[in-house]
Design a protein around this motif. Structure first.
Motif, PDB file in Angstrom:
ATOM      1  N   SER A 151      11.796  -0.522  -3.550  1.00  0.00           N
ATOM      2  CA  SER A 151      10.664   0.278  -4.028  1.00  0.00           C
ATOM      3  C   SER A 151       9.382  -0.532  -4.141  1.00  0.00           C
ATOM      4  CB  SER A 151      11.000   0.914  -5.377  1.00  0.00           C
ATOM      5  OG  SER A 151      11.073  -0.071  -6.392  1.00  0.00           O
ATOM      6  N   THR A 152       9.481  -1.858  -4.277  1.00  0.00           N
ATOM      7  CA  THR A 152       8.274  -2.687  -4.416  1.00  0.00           C
ATOM      8  C   THR A 152       7.460  -2.749  -3.131  1.00  0.00           C
ATOM      9  OG1 THR A 152       9.463  -4.725  -3.832  1.00  0.00           O
ATOM     10  CG2 THR A 152       9.373  -4.126  -6.167  1.00  0.00           C
ATOM     11  N   THR A 153       8.024  -2.313  -2.032  1.00  0.00           N
ATOM     12  CA  THR A 153       7.295  -2.350  -0.760  1.00  0.00           C
ATOM     13  C   THR A 153       6.383  -1.146  -0.584  1.00  0.00           C
ATOM     14  OG1 THR A 153       9.083  -1.220   0.436  1.00  0.00           O
ATOM     15  CG2 THR A 153       9.190  -3.624   0.313  1.00  0.00           C
ATOM     16  N   SER A 154       6.523  -0.145  -1.461  1.00  0.00           N
ATOM     17  CA  SER A 154       5.740   1.077  -1.314  1.00  0.00           C
ATOM     18  C   SER A 154       4.532   1.076  -2.244  1.00  0.00           C
ATOM     19  CB  SER A 154       6.611   2.304  -1.628  1.00  0.00           C
ATOM     20  OG  SER A 154       5.814   3.478  -1.692  1.00  0.00           O
ATOM     21  N   PRO A 155       3.325   1.232  -1.702  1.00  0.00           N
ATOM     22  CA  PRO A 155       2.137   1.305  -2.558  1.00  0.00           C
ATOM     23  C   PRO A 155       2.103   2.565  -3.418  1.00  0.00           C
ATOM     24  CG  PRO A 155       1.567   1.845  -0.284  1.00  0.00           C
ATOM     25  CD  PRO A 155       2.990   1.359  -0.271  1.00  0.00           C
ATOM     26  N   TYR A 156       2.913   3.583  -3.045  1.00  0.00           N
ATOM     27  CA  TYR A 156       2.942   4.822  -3.810  1.00  0.00           C
ATOM     28  C   TYR A 156       3.780   4.691  -5.084  1.00  0.00           C
ATOM     29  CZ  TYR A 156       1.198   6.759   0.585  1.00  0.00           C
ATOM     30  OH  TYR A 156       0.460   7.003   1.715  1.00  0.00           O
ATOM     31  N   VAL A 157       4.659   3.693  -5.127  1.00  0.00           N
ATOM     32  CA  VAL A 157       5.517   3.482  -6.294  1.00  0.00           C
ATOM     33  C   VAL A 157       4.878   2.503  -7.272  1.00  0.00           C
ATOM     34  CG1 VAL A 157       7.783   2.683  -7.081  1.00  0.00           C
ATOM     35  CG2 VAL A 157       7.589   4.026  -4.984  1.00  0.00           C
ATOM     36  N   GLY A 158       4.261   1.469  -6.748  1.00  0.00           N
ATOM     37  CA  GLY A 158       3.641   0.450  -7.587  1.00  0.00           C
ATOM     38  C   GLY A 158       3.849  -0.919  -6.981  1.00  0.00           C
ATOM     39  N   GLN A 159       2.940  -1.325  -6.143  1.00  0.00           N
ATOM     40  CA  GLN A 159       3.051  -2.583  -5.408  1.00  0.00           C
ATOM     41  C   GLN A 159       2.107  -3.607  -6.021  1.00  0.00           C
ATOM     42  OE1 GLN A 159       1.890  -2.310  -1.274  1.00  0.00           O
ATOM     43  NE2 GLN A 159       3.608  -3.551  -0.638  1.00  0.00           N
ATOM     44  N   PHE A 160       2.619  -4.810  -6.285  1.00  0.00           N
ATOM     45  CA  PHE A 160       1.793  -5.874  -6.857  1.00  0.00           C
ATOM     46  C   PHE A 160       0.913  -6.465  -5.765  1.00  0.00           C
ATOM     47  CE2 PHE A 160       1.305 -10.402  -8.187  1.00  0.00           C
ATOM     48  CZ  PHE A 160       0.510 -10.161  -9.305  1.00  0.00           C
ATOM     49  N   LYS A 161      -0.404  -6.466  -6.016  1.00  0.00           N
ATOM     50  CA  LYS A 161      -1.362  -6.890  -4.985  1.00  0.00           C
ATOM     51  C   LYS A 161      -1.900  -8.297  -5.196  1.00  0.00           C
ATOM     52  CE  LYS A 161      -2.277  -4.406  -2.209  1.00  0.00           C
ATOM     53  NZ  LYS A 161      -1.541  -4.084  -0.955  1.00  0.00           N
ATOM     54  N   PHE A 214      -0.395  18.080   1.386  1.00  0.00           N
ATOM     55  CA  PHE A 214      -0.988  17.184   2.385  1.00  0.00           C
ATOM     56  C   PHE A 214      -1.256  15.783   1.832  1.00  0.00           C
ATOM     57  CE2 PHE A 214      -2.025  21.427   4.070  1.00  0.00           C
ATOM     58  CZ  PHE A 214      -1.453  21.298   5.336  1.00  0.00           C
ATOM     59  N   SER A 215      -0.623  15.461   0.694  1.00  0.00           N
ATOM     60  CA  SER A 215      -0.647  14.088   0.196  1.00  0.00           C
ATOM     61  C   SER A 215       0.338  13.247   1.003  1.00  0.00           C
ATOM     62  CB  SER A 215      -0.259  14.053  -1.287  1.00  0.00           C
ATOM     63  OG  SER A 215      -1.105  14.882  -2.045  1.00  0.00           O
ATOM     64  N   MET A 256       0.174  15.181   9.531  1.00  0.00           N
ATOM     65  CA  MET A 256       0.654  16.454   9.003  1.00  0.00           C
ATOM     66  C   MET A 256      -0.497  17.460   8.929  1.00  0.00           C
ATOM     67  SD  MET A 256       3.702  17.528   8.323  1.00  0.00           S
ATOM     68  CE  MET A 256       4.508  15.937   8.170  1.00  0.00           C
ATOM     69  N   THR A 257      -1.672  16.999   8.569  1.00  0.00           N
ATOM     70  CA  THR A 257      -2.839  17.878   8.508  1.00  0.00           C
ATOM     71  C   THR A 257      -3.131  18.471   9.879  1.00  0.00           C
ATOM     72  OG1 THR A 257      -3.749  16.529   6.722  1.00  0.00           O
ATOM     73  CG2 THR A 257      -5.275  18.006   7.865  1.00  0.00           C
ATOM     74  N   HIS A 297       7.431  16.935   3.266  1.00  0.00           N
ATOM     75  CA  HIS A 297       7.358  16.334   4.600  1.00  0.00           C
ATOM     76  C   HIS A 297       7.600  14.829   4.499  1.00  0.00           C
ATOM     77  CE1 HIS A 297       3.482  14.380   3.912  1.00  0.00           C
ATOM     78  NE2 HIS A 297       2.990  15.528   3.451  1.00  0.00           N
ATOM     79  N   PRO A 298       7.930  14.165   5.597  1.00  0.00           N
ATOM     80  CA  PRO A 298       8.126  12.711   5.576  1.00  0.00           C
ATOM     81  C   PRO A 298       6.842  12.009   5.131  1.00  0.00           C
ATOM     82  CG  PRO A 298       8.937  13.648   7.634  1.00  0.00           C
ATOM     83  CD  PRO A 298       8.189  14.738   6.936  1.00  0.00           C
ATOM     84  N   VAL A 299       6.994  10.986   4.316  1.00  0.00           N
ATOM     85  CA  VAL A 299       5.833  10.230   3.837  1.00  0.00           C
ATOM     86  C   VAL A 299       5.184   9.500   5.013  1.00  0.00           C
ATOM     87  CG1 VAL A 299       5.089   8.323   2.357  1.00  0.00           C
ATOM     88  CG2 VAL A 299       6.798   9.965   1.533  1.00  0.00           C
ATOM     89  N   ASP A 300       3.848   9.656   5.135  1.00  0.00           N
ATOM     90  CA  ASP A 300       3.070   9.019   6.214  1.00  0.00           C
ATOM     91  C   ASP A 300       3.736   9.266   7.576  1.00  0.00           C
ATOM     92  OD1 ASP A 300       1.262   8.095   4.349  1.00  0.00           O
ATOM     93  OD2 ASP A 300       2.213   6.137   4.147  1.00  0.00           O
ATOM     94  N   ALA A 301       3.969  10.536   7.856  1.00  0.00           N
ATOM     95  CA  ALA A 301       4.683  10.927   9.077  1.00  0.00           C
ATOM     96  C   ALA A 301       3.922  10.536  10.337  1.00  0.00           C
ATOM     97  CB  ALA A 301       4.907  12.440   9.067  1.00  0.00           C
TER      98      ALA A 301
END
Length: 563
Positions: free
Chosen positions: A232-242, A442-443, A450-451, A409-413
């Protein structure tokens, strides 16, 4: 009897009575946040199918905790569980800090932990943090008490349950390891013995057993838990340390101030001087690790891609006691003795707590009358067997409140994935399925695929209602505070915005109807910003009791149609 009613104990009793009454008055009875709806969905699924489910995979034990309480409390499972866990957490927190400092410092720190917006909004809006903190504080309390060895090892079990309930407790591992060592060698009389070979071996043994118990307990419930967290740390949508001092650092600091109040934000950093004022080596060591842990959380939380003001409840666990203790030391240095010093300490921080409560009261009162999330999804039009809803995060609310089928829909399809998904939905429509689209559908469309794929469809509005963004869970902003925020946003987002000024005024009035009451009155404000580079306007900004709720809007659901 005389001991019970002495001044200090009476203050603590009154404190917990006020906390309990406040929770009972303002706690919601249904989910408001995405996570909580997921946990309650596990209860719903078990009732209907007798199947034990975990929603989501990385926070299983929240679902299990609610599931175990459901037979006793029924439809009140969520509020009863959250309120009881919050009360137990605050009681354990009081005793944990009291063992380190004194009764006044512990009681005032407990008051602040509850009263800051990050605390009271988390509890009343049914977020799971205090359920997690209950397990974590139980572990810390066991570690800090003189208990038999086998009882002390159960701290690992409680710590594991906290880790299974939320990711944040893992960040407290340094505090746990140092605390285990210090409390196991605290009876040694000199620093030499404190770090002797025998003390080091004894500490290493207890730390090893604690870690083994923790890992084994986690593995019993979810063998792949740590792997899931790492993924999960690889996803910026979950909470990625920058990284330290990333571009989002200032956003994190702003969220922290919003979560605890500006004065307490700066005041908590005074606690860093406490180790220099302490003579006990045990306390000096623990205060030092409090500070190190606090700074670790400071830089970690302020540089996450997903930052919420509620997250800063966690470092407050450590900073508030240090701050209050330093305040007490200052009074002592000024030759102010008890009981006056206690009165000044209580008075100062109680005033802060009252001010913070004044700021969150409009949100507490409003949401106790109208849970905007529950209401929006309960009222969606439906034909249960012939209705499909499409959304992303908000799908959980559709499933929980409306009992309708909802897909995402798939994330960042990719373009191919988007076309395939759109074609499958078109086939459903052609078969006679009624397809609704939520506003967040459309998030998570990073490539805009997708749009584009759905641009060939037409959309018909079928439902509107008041709605708020559950992610933010904002408690509102002052009218002037929001004006300053508007100015800051314009100047940072628009290149030609120079010499700007924002003017706001009430433009209209509205009302959110509530059954059997007069409803909630809303003032609608306009915020107009005038700059050398142009004019920028916002209208219909909802204001309740002089607090601005920018996320409170009329939102809609549209029906998908083939052209």
């Amino acid at each position: 009897m005389g001991k019970i009613i002495q001044r200090g104990n009476l203050a603590v009793i009154v404190l917990f009575a006020v906390i309990t009454c406040t929770m009972l008055m303002f706690a919601l009875t249904e989910p408001y946040h995405y996570d909580t709806a997921e946990y309650m969905q596990a209860v719903q699924v078990f009732k209907e199918t007798s199947k034990l489910s975990c929603f989501p995979q990385a926070r299983c034990f929240n679902s299990y905790s609610l599931l175990s309480a459901a037979p006793l409390f029924g439809y009140m499972t969520l509020p009863v569980t959250v309120i009881l866990s919050a009360l137990l957490t605050l009681i354990m927190y009081f005793y944990w800090i009291k063992g380190l400092t004194d009764r006044t410092t512990a009681a005032v720190s407990t008051l602040l932990l509850f009263a800051v917006p990050a605390g009271i909004m988390t509890i009343t809006h049914m977020k799971e943090d205090f359920l997690v903190l209950m397990y974590m504080l139980a572990a810390l309390l066991l570690i800090s008490r003189k208990v038999p060895g086998y009882a002390g090892y159960t701290a690992g079990i409680f710590y594991a349950l906290a880790i299974l309930s939320k990711e944040m407790p893992i960040m407290f591992l340094p505090l746990f390891l140092v605390s285990i060592y210090v409390y196991n060698v605290r009876d040694d009389t000199r620093w030499g013995n404190f770090i002797s070979k025998d003390s080091l071996l004894r500490g290493a043994k207890n730390i090893t057993i604690f870690l083994i118990v923790t890992v084994l307990t986690v593995s019993v419930f979810n063998p792949h838990h740590f792997q899931s967290l790492w993924t999960s740390t690889t996803s910026p949508y979950v909470g990625q340390f920058k990284g330290l001092f990333s571009p989002i650092f200032s956003v994190g600091v702003g969220s922290w101030k919003y979560g605890v109040g500006g004065l307490l934000f700066f005041g908590q950093f005074l606690g860093v001087i406490l180790p220099a004022l302490e003579t006990s080596r045990v306390k000096k060591t623990l205060y030092a690790v409090f500070i190190a842990q606090f700074l670790l959380l400071f830089f970690f939380l302020c540089n996450l891609t997903v930052v919420r003001y509620r997250h800063f409840l966690w470092p407050s666990l450590l900073s508030f006691p240090l701050m209050v203790a330093v305040f007490g030391n200052v009074l002592s240095a000024l030759k102010i003795r008890r009981p006056l010093s206690e009165v000044l300490t209580w008075g100062t921080f109680a005033l802060m707590a009252v001010f913070l409560f004044y700021n969150v009261y409009p949100a507490l009162s409003f949401h106790r009358k109208v849970n905007t999330i529950a209401r929006f999804y309960k009222d969606i039009p439906r034909e249960k067997e012939n209705t499909l809803v499409m959304g992303m995060d908000n799908c959980i609310f559709v499933r929980y409140f409306s009992r309708l089928r909802c897909i995402s829909h798939p994330v960042d399809a990719t373009e191919a994935q988007a076309v395939e998904f759109a074609n499958s939905i078109a086939a459903e429509v052609q078969k006679g399925m009624t397809v609704f689209i939520l506003a967040d559908f459309f998030s998570y469309d990073g490539y805009n695929a997708m749009t584009k794929a759905f641009s060939s469809f037409s959309f018909k509005g079928v439902y509107n209602n008041w709605y708020q963004n559950y992610h933010n869970m904002d408690y509102g902003y002052g009218l002037e505070e929001y004006r300053q925020m508007t100015l800051y946003y314009i100047k940072s987002a628009v290149k030609d915005a120079k010499n700007c000024n924002t003017v706001y005024y009430r433009s209209d009035r509205g009302n959110i109807p509530v059954k059997d009451t007069s409803g909630v009155d809303i003032d609608l404000y306009a915020y107009n910003t005038y700059c050398e580079g142009g004019t920028y306007a916002e209208k219909d900004i909802a204001v309740i009791n002089n607090r601005v709720f920018p996320d409170l809007k009329i939102a809609g659901v549209v029906q998908l149609q083939i052209r």
